[in-house]
Design a protein around this motif. Structure first.
Motif, mmCIF file in Angstrom:
data_model
loop_
_atom_site.group_PDB
_atom_site.id
_atom_site.type_symbol
_atom_site.label_atom_id
_atom_site.label_comp_id
_atom_site.label_asym_id
_atom_site.label_seq_id
_atom_site.Cartn_x
_atom_site.Cartn_y
_atom_site.Cartn_z
ATOM 1 N N TYR A 26 -57.591 44.550 -113.218
ATOM 2 C CA TYR A 26 -58.624 44.985 -113.824
ATOM 3 C C TYR A 26 -58.837 43.968 -115.117
ATOM 4 C CZ TYR A 26 -61.855 47.967 -116.192
ATOM 5 O OH TYR A 26 -63.158 48.438 -116.645
ATOM 6 N N GLY A 29 -60.081 40.614 -114.224
ATOM 7 C CA GLY A 29 -61.455 40.960 -113.994
ATOM 8 C C GLY A 29 -62.204 40.814 -115.077
ATOM 9 N N LEU A 30 -62.000 41.651 -116.154
ATOM 10 C CA LEU A 30 -62.753 41.594 -117.463
ATOM 11 C C LEU A 30 -62.907 40.069 -118.254
ATOM 12 C CD1 LEU A 30 -61.268 44.704 -119.179
ATOM 13 C CD2 LEU A 30 -63.469 44.491 -118.307
ATOM 14 N N LYS A 32 -62.544 37.389 -116.321
ATOM 15 C CA LYS A 32 -63.429 36.578 -115.535
ATOM 16 C C LYS A 32 -65.015 36.964 -115.813
ATOM 17 C CE LYS A 32 -60.537 35.635 -111.467
ATOM 18 N NZ LYS A 32 -60.217 36.372 -109.999
ATOM 19 N N GLN A 33 -65.364 38.072 -116.259
ATOM 20 C CA GLN A 33 -66.752 38.285 -116.649
ATOM 21 C C GLN A 33 -67.035 37.908 -117.924
ATOM 22 O OE1 GLN A 33 -67.162 42.725 -116.314
ATOM 23 N NE2 GLN A 33 -66.019 42.616 -114.199
ATOM 24 N N LEU A 34 -66.151 37.394 -118.781
ATOM 25 C CA LEU A 34 -66.668 36.914 -120.250
ATOM 26 C C LEU A 34 -67.649 35.807 -119.856
ATOM 27 C CD1 LEU A 34 -63.311 36.326 -122.376
ATOM 28 C CD2 LEU A 34 -65.313 37.981 -122.888
ATOM 29 N N PRO A 35 -68.719 35.768 -120.647
ATOM 30 C CA PRO A 35 -69.565 34.638 -120.661
ATOM 31 C C PRO A 35 -68.765 33.027 -121.082
ATOM 32 C CG PRO A 35 -70.407 36.205 -122.179
ATOM 33 C CD PRO A 35 -69.051 36.599 -121.713
ATOM 34 N N ASP A 71 -61.955 31.816 -124.766
ATOM 35 C CA ASP A 71 -61.590 31.139 -123.212
ATOM 36 C C ASP A 71 -60.166 31.013 -123.329
ATOM 37 O OD1 ASP A 71 -61.850 30.145 -120.776
ATOM 38 O OD2 ASP A 71 -62.930 28.261 -121.229
ATOM 39 N N GLY A 79 -58.171 37.660 -119.936
ATOM 40 C CA GLY A 79 -58.413 38.952 -119.791
ATOM 41 C C GLY A 79 -58.048 39.922 -121.025
ATOM 42 N N ALA A 82 -60.505 39.351 -123.696
ATOM 43 C CA ALA A 82 -61.830 40.090 -123.207
ATOM 44 C C ALA A 82 -61.633 41.668 -123.737
ATOM 45 C CB ALA A 82 -61.716 39.902 -121.518
ATOM 46 N N ARG A 86 -64.520 43.139 -125.842
ATOM 47 C CA ARG A 86 -65.300 44.355 -125.556
ATOM 48 C C ARG A 86 -65.221 45.315 -126.710
ATOM 49 N NH1 ARG A 86 -63.997 48.062 -120.207
ATOM 50 N NH2 ARG A 86 -65.315 49.794 -120.921
#
Length: 139
Positions: A26, A29-30, A32-35, A71, A79, A82, A86
């Protein structure tokens, strides 16, 4: 939503997973969703020192709120940063400076990390607070 509310929401989401490997998937996955972070920002002064992997973190002030960009060359590390983004992205500097970041201990993630990676979580949090302090004069 307050920082504490965002932290609780994240903890609730992580608690849906029964084992630590699912939690890590999970978290990855977070990441990978970072701009995407502009590669031009992958500079030495933006590296978080002491992390096992390379982690670049940048921050800027927009309408008295801090925006974070990050990054990493490692999926798990990306992650982990991230998680913090968040929670802290879009908050005012004072809210970031006074935020209790011990929520990360409640995630159970540190227990399954090598000591250097676990320490990276503290370094990430500290760097974000440092940016908040530096940018607080711009609000």
């Amino acid at each position: 939503m307050s920082i504490a509310d965002k932290q609780q929401q994240l903890l609730d989401e992580l608690n849906l997973f029964q084992d630590w490997t699912e939690r890590y998937e999970y978290v990855i996955g977070l990441g990978k969703q970072l701009p995407a972070m502009d590669p031009a920002l992958h500079t030495e002064d933006r590296l978080i020192k002491g992390c096992q992997s390379q982690v670049w973190l940048d921050a800027r002030i927009e309408d008295s709120h801090i925006r974070f960009f990050a990054d990493s060359d490692s999926l798990i590390t990306k992650g982990m940063i991230a998680l913090f983004i968040r929670i802290l992205d879009g908050e005012k500097p004072d809210a970031i400076l006074t935020a209790d970041m011990s929520f990360i201990d409640k995630t159970g993630l540190k227990e399954h990390l090598a000591p250097t990676r676990a320490n990276a979580l503290n370094l990430m949090s500290a760097q974000m607070k440092k940016y908040a302090l530096e940018l607080s004069s711009n609000t």
